[in-house]
Structures are given as C-alpha cells and as structure tokens.
Design an enzyme around this catalytic site. Structure first.
Site, PDB file in Angstrom:
ATOM      1  N   ARG C 156       0.816  -1.198   0.000  1.00 10.08           N
ATOM      2  CA  ARG C 156       0.000   0.000   0.000  1.00 10.08           C
ATOM      3  C   ARG C 156       0.864   1.268   0.000  1.00 10.08           C
ATOM      4  O   ARG C 156       0.699   2.151  -0.850  1.00 10.08           O
ATOM      5  CB  ARG C 156      -0.885  -0.026   1.245  1.00 10.08           C
ATOM      6  N   THR C 157       1.784   1.336   0.939  1.00  5.82           N
ATOM      7  CA  THR C 157       2.639   2.523   1.034  1.00  5.82           C
ATOM      8  C   THR C 157       3.545   2.626  -0.189  1.00  5.82           C
ATOM      9  O   THR C 157       3.756   3.709  -0.741  1.00  5.82           O
ATOM     10  CB  THR C 157       3.484   2.458   2.319  1.00  5.82           C
ATOM     11  N   LYS C 186      24.852 -11.691   3.695  1.00  2.74           N
ATOM     12  CA  LYS C 186      24.725 -12.142   5.080  1.00  2.74           C
ATOM     13  C   LYS C 186      25.417 -11.156   6.010  1.00  2.74           C
ATOM     14  O   LYS C 186      26.300 -11.517   6.775  1.00  2.74           O
ATOM     15  CB  LYS C 186      25.295 -13.541   5.258  1.00  2.74           C
ATOM     16  N   ARG C 207      11.577   1.833   3.835  1.00  2.00           N
ATOM     17  CA  ARG C 207      10.739   1.210   4.857  1.00  2.00           C
ATOM     18  C   ARG C 207      11.611   0.175   5.542  1.00  2.00           C
ATOM     19  O   ARG C 207      12.206  -0.668   4.865  1.00  2.00           O
ATOM     20  CB  ARG C 207       9.538   0.527   4.191  1.00  2.00           C
ATOM     21  N   HIS C 235       6.376   7.307  10.983  1.00  2.00           N
ATOM     22  CA  HIS C 235       5.855   7.129   9.631  1.00  2.00           C
ATOM     23  C   HIS C 235       5.321   8.510   9.231  1.00  2.00           C
ATOM     24  O   HIS C 235       4.121   8.719   9.119  1.00  2.00           O
ATOM     25  CB  HIS C 235       4.749   6.079   9.642  1.00  2.00           C
TER      26      HIS C 235
END
Lengths: 374, 374, 374
Positions: C156-157, C186, C207, C235
């Site tokens: 969505r974002t 790694k 994100r 956010h």
C-alpha cells in the site's frame, strides 16, 4: 450494447467504399493446444498424469510419434488442426468512430463481446502492430497509470500487459504480491484494496485465485478493470488473442473447424474461447479429451443453443484422419511441457510464439480502448 | 570481429590528429576485493569459513589489523593493491563512427572483448557520466524496453541495469522471479521463455543459476541479450566495470600490477577480469588465496599463453611487503562483509563505491551500444 | 529552521493581499482509527485479541452496535470523532518563494515540521490534486529516479509513493526485497546498501523494520531520504496525510478535538500524529484505549510541555456521550479489519478512502519539494 452511429458492418451484404473485401475458399484448420498446469492446480494431476502415461499415450494416441515427426503433434495433451470444409465467408469490416468512448467499461468475460465489437477490437490490434515501437503513436497512453494487481503470480501475463502499457507510453504500478495487501490486514476485503488502488491508478489489471473476483473488483472500482484470469473462471484477453491469432493466421473466422484438445474440464481459456467462436458462422468445434477431463455440459449446451456444431471424442486420430493439415495452424497458450516437440517450432504452421506476440497487440488494444476510446 | 572502416587505433604507432595522447610513468597499483557469497552458494562455505577463522586470520594473514589501520585492508578475503614497476604506456584511443552498429550482438563473456573495443566502450561510459541526469541526451533510449529476467535474485545488479536503462529514457519490465515462468509450467524450457519475452521487449538482461544459460538465451533470442551473471560462469559487465574503474582511478591499463585476493576458485568476476586484463601490456597479476580456493589452472594457462605474467601465493604479506601503496586503489565488487573496515571508506584510495557507480555508466554504455549503436 | 526571506504568515495578524481568508465557527470533530496489525507484529496479538473479544466488545464498548448503525463505529479498535467546542480560527496562509530550496533535506519524523511548513506543504498538496493527471504540470519530476527500498513489504505505502512519483513524470526503481541486499551478503550494513543505491537514484524511500534506520540512511546518503515507516519508530508521511485530511475535511486545524482510539502503545502513526497536532492552537486530544495498550508517557509529557490539553480513558462511551457527531470525520489509516462496518462507507463522514487518496497528494508534494524545491 449501444454502438456508435457510425457503426457499419457488412457480412455479405453492404460493402462501404474504400474497403477491401476478400472472399476466400480454402481448406483450413486451427489447432488449439491446452496446457495442463490448470488441471494440476485443481488436483487432477494424478489422473491427468495417468492419462498421459497410459490412456493418452497408449490408447488415446496410440502413435505418439506420428504428429511430432509428420503431423506436428506428439501426445494427447496437445491439439489438432482440423480442416475446414465448405469454407467461405467475407471478411467483416466494422468502423467505430475514432475518439468515441469504448462500449465496455471493463473486460471481465468472453460473453461481453459480440461479433461486431470483436471485429473492431481486432482492427485496433492490427493498428497496434504498426505502432509497437518508436513511432509517434506510441505515446497515446502517456500520463496514464496501470496497476497490475496479481493475487497469484503469472509473470507471463503480467509482462504482456505491462509491455502493452509501456509500448503505448503509459506507466505501470506493479504488485506481484497483491495478497500482501490483505495479509498485512489478515482479512482486508478485495473491495477495500480496490478502493485504495483506484486512487493511485487509471486502470486495474487483476489476476485472482477466485472465480468472480474480477467482477467484484469492477463493481467496486470507478476505473476500468481487466480480468487477467480469475481462478477457474475466465481469462478473456487470452480468448481474444486466440481468436485474433486464428484470424491472422487463417484470414477468416467463419467456416473454420477448430479442434480443442487436452484437459477441457478445467481450462478457463477453452471455455472463454468456445463462447467467442460461437459468434462466427459455420464454425465446427471438436472437443478431444479423455473422459475424465471432457468438456462440461454448460459449454456444450451453450453451443447447441447458439447453433454451433460440435463433436466430442477421446480419439484424436479418428478426428485427425479426416483432415488435411495443409493450412493448419498449431496454437498453444504456453507454457508448454512436452505436448509439442521443439522440432515443430520451425514449421511455419507452428503459431504459438506468434500467438504470444498477438497477446501483446490485443492487450495494447484493450488498454487503448478502455482508457481513451476508439 | 569486423570493425567499422573508420576504426583507428594507435598503440605507440600512429596517432591521428586531434587526439590527445598522454604518456604516464608512475608506480600504481590496484586492489581487487572478492566477496565470498559465491563460494558459500557453491557449498564451500564450510571450508572458507575454516579459512577465515584459522588459516586466513592466523597463518594466512597473521597480522589481521595491519591493513585495517595502516594499509587499508583487514583480512584474507580481501585484496591488495600491488605497485606497478616499470610502468609506462600510451593511452589507447579508438574512434568508432557515431551511429554505426555495435560490433557485438550480445554481451555474454569477457572473451568477446579485445583491447580496441574495450577502449571504445570505456569512452562511451565516460560520455554517460555527463548525461546521467536531466540533460537532453538522456532520452536516447526512449521507446526502448528492457526485460530483466532474473532466475536468481540480485537486487544490486538488477537495480544497476534498471537505473542505467531509465537514465537513458528507456523503460523496464521487471521480473525478479523468472523461475516462476517455468515453475508455472513445471518444466518450460529457457528457450521457450526467451521466445515469449523477446516479443515483449527490445533487450533482455538475464541472470541465471546455470553456467551457459545466457549463451543459450542469446542463441534463441532475436534481440540482444546481456549476461548479468550465469552461475559459476561469467559476469562480463562486472568485469568491464572493474577494468573501467582501474582506468578511471589510475589513468591507464598498461603496465599495472593487480592483486586478486580472496576466493579465486569460485569467483566468476575474477575469472572474467583475468581475461580482460590479458588484453593490456605489461600487466602483472598476483593471485593471493589460501590453497583450498586458489585460482584454477585454466585461467593461469590462458594468461601464460597470452604472455601475461602472474604469480601465486598464499601469503599476502609477502606480496604486499614489496609494494608502495601510494597510488593504490582498493576495489571490491560489493557487498562486503568484514573484508574492509569502514575506517577505510573515507580514504581516497577506497574506490569501491565509485566502482559501483561506474557499473551504472558501463551498463548505460552497453545498453546504448546494443540498442542504437555507436 | 531557516525559512526563506519571502516567508509570510498571518494568524489573525497580517493578511497579504490576494489571499482569501475565511473565519469559521462550528462544532467539528475528527475520528482517527488505528489499525491493529502493528500490535500483532510486536507480539501483542494475544492481549489485543483478548481485548477485542472480551474487554473491548463487552465492557470497553458495551454496545458495539451503537456506532455501526447510528454513530459510525462498531468496536473498540476503532476511534471516535469528538466535537469541537469554542471552535474558531483563521486559515493559515504561508507563502514560500517558488523555486526556492525546500527547508528539509530528508523526511524522517514528525518533529521536523513546524506549523508554517506544514501549512506550506499542505498548499503544495492541494496544487497536486490539480495536476494529478494529464496536465502539463505532471512532468515536473521528469528525469528523476526514486528508489523504493522496502526492508519489509508494504504494498500500500509503496504503491502510493510510486504512483506519486509517476504522476509527476518521475521514474521508479522498485525493490520489495531490500533484505536481499543484505541476505546476499549475510551482513551487509544498511550504510553500504545506501551508498550503492544513492548512485542509482535521486531520492530514496525507505521502509525498515528497525527504529532509527531511516535516520541512519539519511546520515549516509547524499540524496534525500524519506522515512516510509521504521519499525516502531515513525511514519511521517502518514501523519502528514492524517493532518492534511483533517484540514481538507474540517477546513481548519485550530480548535479541534481529536479522539485517538485503539492500540495507542504500539502505533507509530498515532505518535507522529500527536506531535503534529501539538503545533495547532486549542487542540484537545482524547486517548481512548484499554489499559494494556494505553498511550505511553513520553507523548503525554510532550503534549503537556507544549500546552496541549489531553484526556485519557478506557471508555469510549463516556467520551462519545459528550459529543455531537454532526461535523465528525471518521479516519482510518487502512487496512481495516472489522473496526468499521462497510455500512459506514457510504456515509459522507467516512473519510478513510479520501484519506488514502490524500496520501498520494502529500507524497507528490514531498517528492516535489525534496527534488525541485518550492
């Protein structure tokens, strides 16, 4: 369906000036191959496999090598070109006024299309072949944004739609993981997702694992929705490209004989295709499948009600023996497994890669029509 | 390889008018770091890990702190700049006629490149630095579509190619899950996938887990294919950017000494790089690796056959002690683990982030050359 | 923060010519719904679930049907519009000189914004509504490239930012699997990834699952970074769109009463929102949550220090009973579960889909401001 006032068609009747009409008489046939993964997904892999190993290869198609070497085919999950007899017909020509709104708001299933609109869409698809690359026409969707909302992965179909959009100057929002929309919420409805995504894009292409999902999406959305396959439901752009390919390869759609061979019980493509073929005159369909995956009655009843002749058999040889493959076309929705050997690829009658390319043109046409009209 | 008629080169011989030639004499060296994940993928992680813990840190590189503080490096999976002695040479200058077709149809391996074409490609890459952003030149690939077909994930390489394409005004079809093409089919061949994708795009960038896959794709495709890494095979754009970085950092490619340090047995980059370095004069290569992952004989034989001097050792200190690091360059393909401490990042000799950026320019150059020529 | 010299504001004082000022007096309220997945991720699902089943539905909100039918809400994980009393105020108008550099280098948290810059950003967002589609203004980010670096999926974002970029003519490099950058290695650091990606793009939207990751990225990057959610941290674009939605729906931000209802302990959005609301005059905040997930003291202390009135309760009914919902707005960050029934969707006070669309405008504004300034 309300057609625009400038709509004209001729089918043996009136022929507008300036339109080239060709009457063709020849023996031609189309082979439509069905891939088997759908039946595997639906849990039929075991029985199909049994068919492939025993029934199809041994009794169903006793001579599996016959077609791979001489006649194009190899085993029973494939299909067969069946020759047209008494073939005749005029090419349909339909003119929809340029710039007018497309008659459909969404592309959801094959039943939406009648013969006239099919003819008109195919004409647009032909135009798309010309503007595929680099020409000035390739910016007609500039500023438009398509969201590909795939609830199950289908890289092939997704890339085809995304290529179509970009070839026309449009842009794409991609999500191969549309389930993540809902997984985040552990239960967000499809409708809520659609109402969010319609705020970000101008058109939604949806692939879903449930039959009817595309229709629900279209009902909710204020922007056009294209069904790119909804579970065991339909896959209308695939059916359109199949018919378009037949027309491009054979030159006509009336008077053809089409053999549909393989798992006919679970293939959504073959169901959509049967609906579309019923729009044309003197079409004969041969359903060739082992008993466990034969075509369901609803489609057969539908064809009968439309006056379409069909036959059903489990023996491809029986049908094929009547045929002259001289003008045949071998089609396959891809991906293929071992239904057709690669030896066949170089045969000019092997149309499956051209068929895949035609999918691009059909999708370019659909995107253009839904977003900016005729 | 048929070069265009306007092709000219001078290497100590004829110098066309208008070309600036600089002769440089200096002691310079290049360090090339190798990352270890490749060996881990190939099942060597255990032995490598043993090396790192005991062999490399203790005996192989007894003083692991020496380089992190004083000499740029920290442990044995890294590499070492080795000084050039008797360095000399003229810069090569090559002119290929603008607008002419690129000599290569595909980018598959390092062996495709000779010195002249390398020089010419690097010149295009330099031009790309200028048009990276916002200038009018950045639309030269407008209307072109690149498909990134990644059969194993490599976000870094994928983003580098996609940025390159978009910086030139081109468009991208992305698939990080190219295996899904075949998983859907449980056995679709690479060739079939390519024949479908070539219908959607103008160029294919392929990353595959099998050596030789890119070559098979190129053999099938009617459009250019770039090998973005095929298993233990090659990764030619990485090798090109390595050499380009050396030239950009040092100012020349003849007469350099290059230390390749780390897992030399399993790194495809180092193999491609060795091929490319052999095109230059008076290059000396030091292979520095513990015995278990030393450079394989085929590369050493190749270098010998080309008259390239090379030495092999398990003791970096022994080699490093002969060196003056004043003009050294530390390179690394990234990602790094603990091969180089972050203290080194601010040292002007640390070139690895500039090297990553050079990857963008090289890929812009390759895409431009393959799609629209010189 | 150094504002540009042409910066002017008026709040009951000076009103520049040509600016329309409206004074409004009305009773209005805002409801802010909080989704619960965040608490589930943090391991609180069990206690939340208990709340939902017993506490919230039975005692916390004894009459769960009251709001779904009459008052817009249904259960305790939702929120409540609380009426404004003594509402008054002038719209703020702020002019930043067009073409000047944006005052912020990165968008990291809500504390970066003061009232003036919020007002100015909201004005740009309003402009974005006009240029969303097809107009000439939609090419202002042509040639710019945004990298979406998502270390945890958030379709969505991500789509919201990508749509914003493309609506302005910009291009996008997408990675939903940013962890793969490091998994390949790694252990590659975030900083190394950023230094590579900043070579490929002009702006990074990140994100991340760790609080503070966006700040680390911004510290490293030479290009702007937008925090699209960093674990339990902030956010900010979500908080901005929440406040923007309140202003768009209610017409003002001073003198409002806001009920924040749900899991207040773990929601990063509600924390960012509380910071932003403190910039306005005569705001009253009601924290409505069961004891186990009540708002933490740091935010409450912050509000007290800023003179913002707040109240805390576990009983939504107690608060709601004082309220007139006539001018209320129901907001929700989406996705929703069963907090709000679909019956509410058609109520004009249900603002959550408009709120999602506002997210597009806010993100268009942020991208424009960071890349090309005012």
């Amino acid at each position: 369906m309300a057609l625009s006032s400038s709509f004209t068609m001729y089918e043996g009747m009136t022929v507008p000036k300036g339109v080239v009409v060709s009457a063709r008489k020849c023996s031609q046939g189309i082979m439509c191959c069905l891939s088997s993964p759908i039946s595997q997904k639906l849990g039929l892999s075991k029985s199909i496999s049994a068919c492939s190993g025993d029934l199809i290869r041994s009794s169903f198609f006793p001579n599996e090598e016959l077609f791979s070497k001489n006649g194009l085919l190899r085993d029973g999950s494939c299909c067969r070109a069946l020759e047209t007899e008494k073939a005749f017909g005029l090419e349909n020509a339909i003119a929809f006024s340029m710039g007018e709104k497309f008659q459909l708001d969404d592309i959801l299933d094959a039943q939406q299309f009648d013969r006239d609109i099919l003819t008109a869409i195919f004409k647009v698809a032909r135009d798309m072949e010309g503007i595929e690359k680099g020409s000035s026409g390739s910016q007609i969707l500039k500023g438009y944004l398509m969201a590909t909302l795939f609830y199950e992965p289908s890289t092939r179909t997704r890339l085809s739609f995304e290529s179509a959009m970009k070839r026309l100057g449009g842009e794409v929002l991609t999500t191969e993981n549309a389930r993540e929309f809902s997984s985040a919420a552990k239960g967000e409805t499809l409708e809520d997702t659609i109402r969010t995504v319609e705020g970000y894009a101008d058109i939604i292409v949806i692939r879903h694992f449930e039959s009817g999902a595309a229709r629900r999406a279209a009902f909710t959305a204020g922007i056009p929705v294209i069904n790119a396959g909804d579970g065991p439901g339909q896959h209308p752009s695939q059916a359109l490209l199949d018919v378009y390919t037949i027309e491009r390869e054979i030159g006509k759609l009336d008077g053809i004989k089409v053999g549909l061979v393989g798992d006919l019980a679970n293939g959504r493509t073959v169901r959509s295709l049967a609906y579309l073929l019923s729009k044309y005159q003197n079409v004969k369909i041969y359903f060739v499948a082992p008993d466990v995956v034969r075509m369901k009655d609803d489609i057969k009843d539908y064809l009968t009600s439309k006056g379409v002749e069909w036959e059903e058999t489990a023996d491809l040889m029986e049908v094929a023996s009547e045929c002259d493959v001289k003008h045949a076309v071998v089609m396959h929705p891809l991906p293929r497994l071992d239904e057709i050997t690669v030896d066949v690829d170089s045969d000019p009658r092997a149309a499956y890669f051209r068929q895949a390319k035609n999918g691009l043109y059909i999708r370019m046409a659909l995107l253009k029509l839904l977003l900016v009209g005729w």
